[in-house]
Design a protein around this motif. Structure first.
Motif, PDB file in Angstrom:
ATOM      1  N   ALA A   2       0.830  -1.210   0.000  1.00  0.00           N
ATOM      2  CA  ALA A   2       0.000   0.000   0.000  1.00  0.00           C
ATOM      3  C   ALA A   2       0.862   1.256   0.000  1.00  0.00           C
ATOM      4  O   ALA A   2       0.562   2.241  -0.695  1.00  0.00           O
ATOM      5  N   MET A   3       1.942   1.245   0.790  1.00  0.00           N
ATOM      6  CA  MET A   3       2.852   2.391   0.820  1.00  0.00           C
ATOM      7  C   MET A   3       3.501   2.602  -0.538  1.00  0.00           C
ATOM      8  O   MET A   3       3.603   3.736  -1.026  1.00  0.00           O
ATOM      9  N   ALA A   4       3.954   1.524  -1.170  1.00  0.00           N
ATOM     10  CA  ALA A   4       4.596   1.642  -2.485  1.00  0.00           C
ATOM     11  C   ALA A   4       3.613   2.147  -3.533  1.00  0.00           C
ATOM     12  O   ALA A   4       3.966   2.972  -4.391  1.00  0.00           O
ATOM     13  N   GLU A   5       2.381   1.688  -3.483  1.00  0.00           N
ATOM     14  CA  GLU A   5       1.384   2.143  -4.459  1.00  0.00           C
ATOM     15  C   GLU A   5       1.073   3.624  -4.286  1.00  0.00           C
ATOM     16  O   GLU A   5       0.912   4.359  -5.268  1.00  0.00           O
ATOM     17  N   ARG A   6       0.989   4.078  -3.025  1.00  0.00           N
ATOM     18  CA  ARG A   6       0.711   5.505  -2.807  1.00  0.00           C
ATOM     19  C   ARG A   6       1.871   6.375  -3.289  1.00  0.00           C
ATOM     20  O   ARG A   6       1.665   7.409  -3.937  1.00  0.00           O
ATOM     21  N   LEU A   7       3.103   5.952  -2.982  1.00  0.00           N
ATOM     22  CA  LEU A   7       4.266   6.714  -3.428  1.00  0.00           C
ATOM     23  C   LEU A   7       4.401   6.670  -4.946  1.00  0.00           C
ATOM     24  O   LEU A   7       4.804   7.665  -5.568  1.00  0.00           O
ATOM     25  N   ALA A   8       4.079   5.533  -5.558  1.00  0.00           N
ATOM     26  CA  ALA A   8       4.141   5.447  -7.019  1.00  0.00           C
ATOM     27  C   ALA A   8       3.126   6.383  -7.660  1.00  0.00           C
ATOM     28  O   ALA A   8       3.409   7.028  -8.680  1.00  0.00           O
ATOM     29  N   ALA A   9       1.933   6.490  -7.059  1.00  0.00           N
ATOM     30  CA  ALA A   9       0.931   7.420  -7.589  1.00  0.00           C
ATOM     31  C   ALA A   9       1.397   8.867  -7.443  1.00  0.00           C
ATOM     32  O   ALA A   9       1.234   9.685  -8.365  1.00  0.00           O
ATOM     33  N   ASP A  10       1.976   9.204  -6.278  1.00  0.00           N
ATOM     34  CA  ASP A  10       2.500  10.568  -6.099  1.00  0.00           C
ATOM     35  C   ASP A  10       3.625  10.861  -7.092  1.00  0.00           C
ATOM     36  O   ASP A  10       3.704  11.953  -7.656  1.00  0.00           O
ATOM     37  N   LEU A  11       4.495   9.882  -7.301  1.00  0.00           N
ATOM     38  CA  LEU A  11       5.601  10.083  -8.233  1.00  0.00           C
ATOM     39  C   LEU A  11       5.100  10.222  -9.663  1.00  0.00           C
ATOM     40  O   LEU A  11       5.625  11.029 -10.451  1.00  0.00           O
ATOM     41  N   ALA A  12       4.072   9.449 -10.014  1.00  0.00           N
ATOM     42  CA  ALA A  12       3.508   9.563 -11.362  1.00  0.00           C
ATOM     43  C   ALA A  12       2.839  10.923 -11.569  1.00  0.00           C
ATOM     44  O   ALA A  12       2.912  11.501 -12.659  1.00  0.00           O
ATOM     45  N   ASP A  13       2.201  11.454 -10.523  1.00  0.00           N
ATOM     46  CA  ASP A  13       1.594  12.786 -10.642  1.00  0.00           C
ATOM     47  C   ASP A  13       2.655  13.861 -10.839  1.00  0.00           C
ATOM     48  O   ASP A  13       2.442  14.819 -11.596  1.00  0.00           O
ATOM     49  N   ARG A  14       3.797  13.708 -10.181  1.00  0.00           N
ATOM     50  CA  ARG A  14       4.861  14.709 -10.316  1.00  0.00           C
ATOM     51  C   ARG A  14       5.542  14.635 -11.670  1.00  0.00           C
ATOM     52  O   ARG A  14       5.935  15.663 -12.238  1.00  0.00           O
ATOM     53  N   THR A  15       5.700  13.433 -12.205  1.00  0.00           N
ATOM     54  CA  THR A  15       6.377  13.283 -13.496  1.00  0.00           C
ATOM     55  C   THR A  15       5.448  13.472 -14.677  1.00  0.00           C
ATOM     56  O   THR A  15       5.912  13.696 -15.799  1.00  0.00           O
ATOM     57  N   GLY A  16       4.130  13.362 -14.460  1.00  0.00           N
ATOM     58  CA  GLY A  16       3.186  13.512 -15.559  1.00  0.00           C
ATOM     59  C   GLY A  16       3.009  12.278 -16.399  1.00  0.00           C
ATOM     60  O   GLY A  16       2.326  12.338 -17.424  1.00  0.00           O
ATOM     61  N   ALA A  17       3.588  11.161 -16.024  1.00  0.00           N
ATOM     62  CA  ALA A  17       3.468   9.909 -16.767  1.00  0.00           C
ATOM     63  C   ALA A  17       2.926   8.837 -15.838  1.00  0.00           C
ATOM     64  O   ALA A  17       3.452   8.665 -14.730  1.00  0.00           O
ATOM     65  N   PRO A  18       1.870   8.109 -16.229  1.00  0.00           N
ATOM     66  CA  PRO A  18       1.315   7.094 -15.328  1.00  0.00           C
ATOM     67  C   PRO A  18       2.241   5.900 -15.183  1.00  0.00           C
ATOM     68  O   PRO A  18       3.149   5.675 -15.984  1.00  0.00           O
ATOM     69  N   VAL A  19       1.985   5.140 -14.129  1.00  0.00           N
ATOM     70  CA  VAL A  19       2.751   3.912 -13.909  1.00  0.00           C
ATOM     71  C   VAL A  19       2.378   2.904 -14.989  1.00  0.00           C
ATOM     72  O   VAL A  19       1.190   2.682 -15.242  1.00  0.00           O
ATOM     73  N   PRO A  20       3.339   2.309 -15.687  1.00  0.00           N
ATOM     74  CA  PRO A  20       3.009   1.347 -16.756  1.00  0.00           C
ATOM     75  C   PRO A  20       2.209   0.180 -16.212  1.00  0.00           C
ATOM     76  O   PRO A  20       2.375  -0.258 -15.073  1.00  0.00           O
TER      77      PRO A  20
END
Length: 313
Positions: free
Chosen positions: A204-222
Motif C-alpha cells: 500500500a505504501m509503495a502504491e501511494r508513493l508510485a501514484a504521487d511520483l507519477a503525478d509529479r512526473t506527468g506519466a502514469p505507472v506502466p
C-alpha cells in the motif's frame, strides 16, 4: 534518535532539532530581516520625505510587517521549509509525516511566531521547545510541522534494491525536475525498509508513493509493473542522471541502459558489460608437409619454413 512514523507505518530516520540549533537559526533569520529592514527604511526615508508624518508611519509599519512577518512565510513556502538561518544550521521544516510543508503550514508558523517569538522575545517559544520531546514550539504544534536536522553523522544506511533487469532504461525519458526532495526521501525509506514491513502495508505504501511520483512526473505507472519495481527503477534513473551530471556524459552505459554507474554492481552484476572474446594468438604452421590429396597453398614468403622446402608447382 526519535523517528517520524508515517500513516503507513514507515519510520523515517529524521532527527528533530533541539533548542540551541533552532535558536541560532532564528537569530540569523532575524539579523537578515533587520538588515533588509534598515536598508528599506533608509530608502523609504529618502523617497517619502515629502509625505506627512501619518503617511510615513503607515508606510514604515507596513514595511515592518511585510519583512518580519510576510518575509519568513514567503521564504519557507518557496524553499519548502529552508530559511537562511536553517540552511546555515543544517535544519529544515517538514510536516509531521515527513513531507514538505506548504503555504498553510508556513502561514500558521509565521502568524503564531509573531506572538511567541517577536512579542515575547522568544520566551514562549523557548519554554515550549524545552517541554516538547521533539523540540517543537507552539507554531509547530498548531501547524503540524517539525524542524529536523538535515546534516547528520554518516552511518550505515540501507541500500535501495535494484529494479528488475527488464526495467532497465524504460524510464529514461521521465521528467524528474518536479519531484521534491521530500518525496525522494519517502521513496528511498520505503524501498530500504520494504522487507521490514508487513506485505500489505508495504504494498500500500509503495502504491501511494508510485501514484504521487507519477503525478509529479506527468506519466502514469506502466501497466503490469509492480509499484515497488517502478519506484526502484525511477530512483535508479535519477541516480544515473546525477552521476552523469557529476562525472560527465562518459559515465558508462547508464544513459543507454538506464542502469547505474559502471561498476556499481561489480563484474558479475546484472548491468555489467558482456565479456569480450579476445582472439587467441596465432599458432605456428605445422611442420608436416601437406599430403597430395589435400594440396595446400604455399605460405607467404615471410613465413616459409627455415628448411627452405618449397612445395612443387
Amino acid at each position: 534518535m526519535s523517528e517520524l512514523v508515517t500513516g503507513e507505518a514507515v519510520a523515517l530516520e529524521l532527527r528533530p532539532a533541539k533548542l540551541p540549533s533552532r535558536a541560532l537559526a532564528v537569530l540569523l533569520d532575524l539579523a537578515a530581516a533587520m538588515t533588509v529592514y534598515v536598508v528599506a527604511t533608509i530608502a523609504l526615508v529618502a523617497s517619502t520625505s515629502s509625505l506627512d508624518q501619518a503617511a510615513q508611519t503607515a508606510i514604515f509599519l507596513a514595511v515592518f510587517l511585510l519583512l518580519l512577518v510576510g518575509g519568513p512565510i514567503a521564504v519557507e513556502t518557496l524553499t519548502h521549509g529552508r530559511s537562511l538561518g536553517k540552511v546555515a544550521c543544517g535544519l529544515r521544516v517538514l510536516r509531521d509525516d515527513g513531507g514538505p510543508i506548504r503555504f498553510r503550514h508556513a502561514l500558521v508558523r509565521g502568524l503564531i511566531g509573531v506572538i511567541e517569538i517577536l512579542m515575547t522575545m522568544g520566551v514562549i517559544a523557548c519554554i515550549a521547545s524545552l517541554v516538547s520531546s521533539r523540540g517543537r514550539r507552539l507554531g509547530d504544534v498548531f501547524a503540524g510541522t517539525l524542524v529536523v536536522r538535515e546534516r547528520l553523522p554518516v552511518g550505515p544506511v540501507g541500500s535501495v534494491p535494484p529494479p528488475p533487469p527488464w526495467l532497465a532504461g524504460r524510464f529514461s525519458g521521465l521528467d524528474l525536475s518536479a519531484v521534491p526532495d521530500g518525496l525522494w526521501l519517502a521513496v528511498r525509506q520505503c524501498l530500504t525498509r520494504m522487507r521490514q514491513l508487513d506485505p500489505p502495508v508495504g504494498q500500500a505504501m509503495a502504491e501511494r508513493l508510485a501514484a504521487d511520483l507519477a503525478d509529479r512526473t506527468g506519466a502514469p505507472v506502466p501497466q503490469g509493473v509492480p509499484a515497488a519495481a517502478y519506484l526502484a527503477a525511477v530512483v535508479q534513473e535519477r541516480q544515473a542522471r546525477d552521476a552523469r551530471r557529476a562525472f560527465g556524459h562518459g559515465v558508462g552505459g547508464a544513459a543507454a541502459t538506464g542502469g547505474g554507474p559502471v561498476g556499481a554492481f561489480g563484474p558479475a552484476g546484472p548491468y555489467a558489460p558482456p565479456p569480450v572474446d579476445r582472439a587467441a594468438p596465432p599458432t605456428a604452421y605445422p611442420s608436416v608437409p601437406a599430403s597430395p590429396a589435400s594440396p595446400a597453398s604455399p605460405p607467404p614468403a615471410a613465413e616459409k619454413p627455415s628448411t627452405g622446402f618449397v612445395p612443387p608447382a
